[in-house]
Design a protein around this motif. Structure first.
Motif, short mmCIF file in Angstrom:
data_model
loop_
_atom_site.label_atom_id
_atom_site.label_comp_id
_atom_site.label_asym_id
_atom_site.label_seq_id
_atom_site.Cartn_x
_atom_site.Cartn_y
_atom_site.Cartn_z
N ILE A 37 0.87 -1.20 0.10
CA ILE A 37 -0.03 0.11 0.02
C ILE A 37 0.77 1.24 0.01
N THR A 38 1.88 1.35 0.94
CA THR A 38 2.64 2.59 1.13
C THR A 38 3.88 2.45 -0.09
N ARG A 39 4.25 1.46 -0.56
CA ARG A 39 5.29 1.22 -1.67
C ARG A 39 6.64 1.45 -0.90
N GLU A 40 6.94 1.26 0.33
CA GLU A 40 7.81 0.87 1.30
C GLU A 40 8.26 -0.24 1.69
N LYS A 41 9.39 -0.88 1.11
CA LYS A 41 9.87 -2.11 1.25
C LYS A 41 10.04 -2.52 2.67
N HIS A 42 9.09 -3.61 2.91
CA HIS A 42 9.28 -4.00 4.44
C HIS A 42 8.66 -3.01 5.36
N ALA A 43 7.77 -2.25 5.03
CA ALA A 43 6.97 -1.17 5.78
C ALA A 43 6.96 -1.83 7.24
N SER A 44 7.33 -0.76 8.25
CA SER A 44 6.92 -0.96 9.62
C SER A 44 6.07 0.09 10.04
N GLY A 45 5.86 0.27 11.28
CA GLY A 45 5.17 1.46 11.71
C GLY A 45 3.54 0.89 12.05
N PHE A 46 2.78 1.89 11.96
CA PHE A 46 1.34 1.54 12.65
C PHE A 46 0.52 1.06 11.26
N TYR A 47 -0.53 0.45 11.69
CA TYR A 47 -1.20 -0.51 10.93
C TYR A 47 -2.54 -0.14 10.47
N GLN A 48 -2.87 1.07 10.35
CA GLN A 48 -4.03 1.39 10.07
C GLN A 48 -4.36 1.11 8.53
N GLU A 49 -3.31 1.29 7.62
CA GLU A 49 -3.46 1.04 6.41
C GLU A 49 -4.01 -0.32 5.87
N VAL A 50 -3.26 -1.12 6.51
CA VAL A 50 -3.88 -2.52 6.26
C VAL A 50 -5.25 -2.97 6.69
N SER A 539 8.93 -11.20 -9.97
CA SER A 539 7.88 -10.22 -9.04
C SER A 539 8.03 -8.80 -10.14
N PHE A 540 6.65 -8.44 -9.95
CA PHE A 540 6.34 -7.26 -10.98
C PHE A 540 6.71 -6.15 -9.84
N ASN A 541 8.16 -5.67 -10.02
CA ASN A 541 8.66 -4.55 -9.45
C ASN A 541 10.28 -4.37 -9.66
N VAL A 542 10.73 -3.53 -9.27
CA VAL A 542 12.23 -3.20 -9.46
C VAL A 542 13.14 -3.31 -8.20
N LYS A 543 14.26 -3.38 -8.47
CA LYS A 543 15.05 -3.74 -7.13
C LYS A 543 14.81 -2.58 -6.14
N GLY A 544 14.40 -3.13 -4.79
CA GLY A 544 14.34 -1.99 -3.89
C GLY A 544 12.91 -1.74 -3.58
N GLU A 545 11.89 -1.99 -4.49
CA GLU A 545 10.73 -1.91 -4.45
C GLU A 545 9.89 -3.02 -4.04
N PRO A 546 8.57 -2.82 -3.41
CA PRO A 546 7.96 -4.10 -3.02
C PRO A 546 6.78 -4.47 -4.25
N ILE A 547 6.36 -5.51 -4.47
CA ILE A 547 5.60 -6.18 -5.65
C ILE A 547 4.35 -5.14 -5.73
N ILE A 548 4.09 -4.84 -6.98
CA ILE A 548 2.90 -4.09 -7.17
C ILE A 548 1.80 -4.52 -6.67
N GLU A 549 0.76 -3.67 -6.30
CA GLU A 549 -0.69 -4.07 -5.76
C GLU A 549 -1.58 -3.67 -6.86
N THR A 550 -1.52 -2.16 -7.38
CA THR A 550 -2.73 -1.60 -8.06
C THR A 550 -2.57 -1.59 -9.53
N PRO A 551 -3.57 -1.25 -10.24
CA PRO A 551 -3.39 -0.85 -11.84
C PRO A 551 -2.36 0.22 -11.94
N ARG A 552 -2.54 1.36 -11.02
CA ARG A 552 -1.77 2.43 -10.86
C ARG A 552 -0.25 1.92 -10.81
N ASP A 553 0.08 1.08 -9.83
CA ASP A 553 1.53 0.51 -9.65
C ASP A 553 1.91 -0.29 -10.83
#
Length: 601
Positions: A37-50, A539-553
């Motif tokens: 969702i955030t496009r930050e690899k291995h994202a930490s922090g709060f969990y509201q988005e998920v 995986s549908f991504n480039v080095k250092g990025e998470p796998i895509i999720e949305t059509p926009r990604d």
């Protein structure tokens, strides 16, 4: 109106790979990692988005959730949140989330419907509770789990540890919903620079992460270390761990290992003079890991007589070791949680709630990991019609997208493949994938340089029709989640060279029509054209990025890389003659992803 369903929410919180899993009447409805969702690899922090993602996908509100089960391996969630009130810990609660978190009803919650459990217990439930087996044994091995003082489940009194020891390995038996701990292996705290004690702890997963840090400057590049290992020379580095009976012995990190990669140095990783040494170290730590895991699995088999083994924990992502365990441990059946790392903790938390707290029966088998939310054809069309996209691409609806895509693949085109619901876990399993022809040996280098922008040594994985897998790859075991490495049969190595690693193996994903009919049809169409039932899948991504999720990604990645065509649902998007002109201008003045993400609803 009476409530129609019972909902349980599982959460992995605060540290890396924050995630959520929503159960509907005991079956996984949706699951997502924060990084998607955030496009930050291995994202930490709060969990509201998920949480919001799962609730929106199901069409329910927060008050509709009957039970919430959480885990944070650093500290129990309640204690973690209390500390976050008065401590500035940006790696666990970044500044941009500090104001919003206290407004969420879960933050500092004392509700009776909020439960917290310990780390390896959550891993264990993520494995056995959704496996196809009624009974068997569980192996959980990871980098670091909960403190001994925070562990919930009873374990043998002989497995003593101090309160500040950490879980390293846990072994269980299960029968139906009943889970019993057979053995705990602990890591006692060690001295370190400030907060890096983990890297010196004597544990199997901790050692692998230590080696990853030494070679790549990042503890979380264990997959790259596994890929580098076959380039190393046998026995050039002395053993880093051994099994003595049931005791794991890990000597201190030797001063002979004195050539770590320094990330902020002027020396590039690829041209570093320590490369040969790193390859040899990678070989050693991989070989030691395989031998220890195999010894543990054989011990489990002999001690219990069980026929079925299920595995979770970050070390379970080591597909080479998994292959040896599957072939050599003596178990008849092995099932590995596709989200074996800490994102899968959310699944385990949810099923602990369903089976233990709510006292329900097991009624769900995780036959696939496609548990993201579906995206509509309208969302796909909206993305393709964005003005900056429309002037440099052509979008065409296809009456037979599998057949047309197979022809493009056979013509050596690289395809971005976006279908149905996203996969949960670190592997792209054919719904958020980059796909290519396996028949050209240079395809590996094309993808690494033109699309993925990653090191040349890293291999690519094959997807294969389930019924043809034994013809192409050695071994009887199924591998639906790309978690078992198999040897490519000699007669096939020259036919599918793009996915054959330097040691003659490949990280295989078998594809069944029942679990992914669109991908299965693509493989069948490609087989009809070429006689080869295998495609390259990454995986549908480039080095250092998470796998895509949305059509926009998907569109943003497509426009910024050397992917030739983007296939979303039954729409084929191609770059037109204006793309080479427009793309550099856009990149100069504004990031493509920013344009796409900010202008498409």
């Amino acid at each position: 109106m009476p409530k129609q369903h019972t909902y349980v929410l599982g959460l992995n919180t605060y540290d890396h790979d924050v995630s959520a899993c929503l159960l509907r009447d005991g079956a996984i409805a949706f699951a997502i990692s924060k990084e998607r969702i955030t496009r930050e690899k291995h994202a930490s922090g709060f969990y509201q988005e998920v949480i919001d993602y799962c609730l929106k996908a199901e069409g329910i509100g927060f008050d509709d959730i009957d039970l919430i089960v959480r885990n944070c391996y650093i500290l129990p969630v309640a204690e973690m949140e209390e500390r976050l009130v008065y401590q500035d810990m940006p790696s666990f609660l970044p500044e941009h989330e500090r104001d919003g978190a206290p407004k969420h009803p879960l933050y500092l919650s004392r509700s009776d419907k909020v439960v917290q459990i310990s780390h390896h217990l959550a891993h264990a439930y993520s494995a056995f509770a959704v496996s196809p087996f009624e009974d068997g044994v569980v192996m959980v091995v990871d980098g670091v789990g909960s403190y001994q003082s925070d562990v919930l489940e009873p374990y043998p009194a002989s497995d003593t540890a101090t309160p500040l020891a950490r879980e390293s390995e846990s072994y269980y038996t299960f029968n139906g919903t009943k889970l019993d701990c057979l053995k705990k292996v602990w890591m006692e705290p060690d001295r370190g620079f400030l907060s890096d004690e983990f890297y010196n702890m004597p544990g199997l997963g901790a050692l692998y992460s230590r080696a990853s840090t030494y070679v790549f400057g990042d503890w979380n590049k264990c997959g790259e270390l596994m890929g580098l290992a076959p380039y190393g020379r046998r026995d050039q580095v002395k053993s880093l761990m051994q099994i003595d009976g049931e005791t794991l012995k890990i000597p201190n990190w030797s001063t002979d290992l004195n050539r770590p990669f320094v990330m902020d140095s002027d020396q590039k990783w690829e041209s570093n003079p320590a490369m040969r040494h790193w390859e040899d170290l990678a070989w050693r730590v991989q070989d030691d890991t395989e031998n220890v895991l195999l010894a543990r699995a054989r011990w489990l088999r002999e001690k219990t007589g069980a026929k079925n083994l299920v595995i979770a924990g970050g070390v379970a992502l080591n597909c080479v070791a998994n292959g040896r365990v599957a072939r050599e441990s003596g178990f008849e059946n092995i099932w590995i949680q596709p989200a074996a790392g800490d994102d899968g903790i959310a699944i385990g938390c949810a099923y602990y709630g369903h089976l233990v707290v709510q006292q329900q029966r097991r009624n769900f088998v995780m036959e696939h990991s496609y548990v993201g939310r579906p995206y509509t054809d309208q969302e796909v069309e909206d993305t393709t019609k964005k003005w900056i996209i429309g002037i440099q691409t052509t979008a065409t609806r296809s009456a037979n997208v599998a057949a047309e895509t197979a022809k493009l693949l056979a013509d050596q085109k690289v395809i971005g493949w976006f279908q149905d619901r996203s996969e949960f876990g670190p592997r792209a399993l054919g719904n958020r994938s980059i796909i290519a022809d396996v028949r050209r040996p240079e395809m590996k280098d094309i993808l690494n340089k033109r699309v993925k922008h990653r090191q040349a040594f890293r291999p690519f994985a094959p997807i294969v029709l389930y019924e043809r897998a034994k013809e192409v790859f050695e071994g009887e075991e199924d591998s639906p989640f790309m978690l078992i490495a198999k040897r490519v049969r000699p007669e096939w190595q020259s036919r599918i060279p793009a996915i054959v690693h330097v040691d003659g193996t490949a990280r295989v994903q078998t594809v069944r029509e029942a679990t992914n009919p669109t991908l299965y049809r693509l493989l069948k169409e490609f087989e009809a054209l070429t006689g080869v039932p295998v495609l390259l899948n990454t995986s549908f991504n480039v080095k250092g990025e998470p796998i895509i999720e949305t059509p926009r990604d998907a569109m943003a990645c497509f426009l910024q890389t050397g992917i030739d065509h983007l296939v979303m649902h039954d729409t084929i998007v191609s770059k037109n003659k204006l793309h080479p002109i427009v793309a550099p201008l856009v990149k100069t003045y504004m990031d493509v992803a920013t344009i796409v993400l900010s202008n498409v609803k």
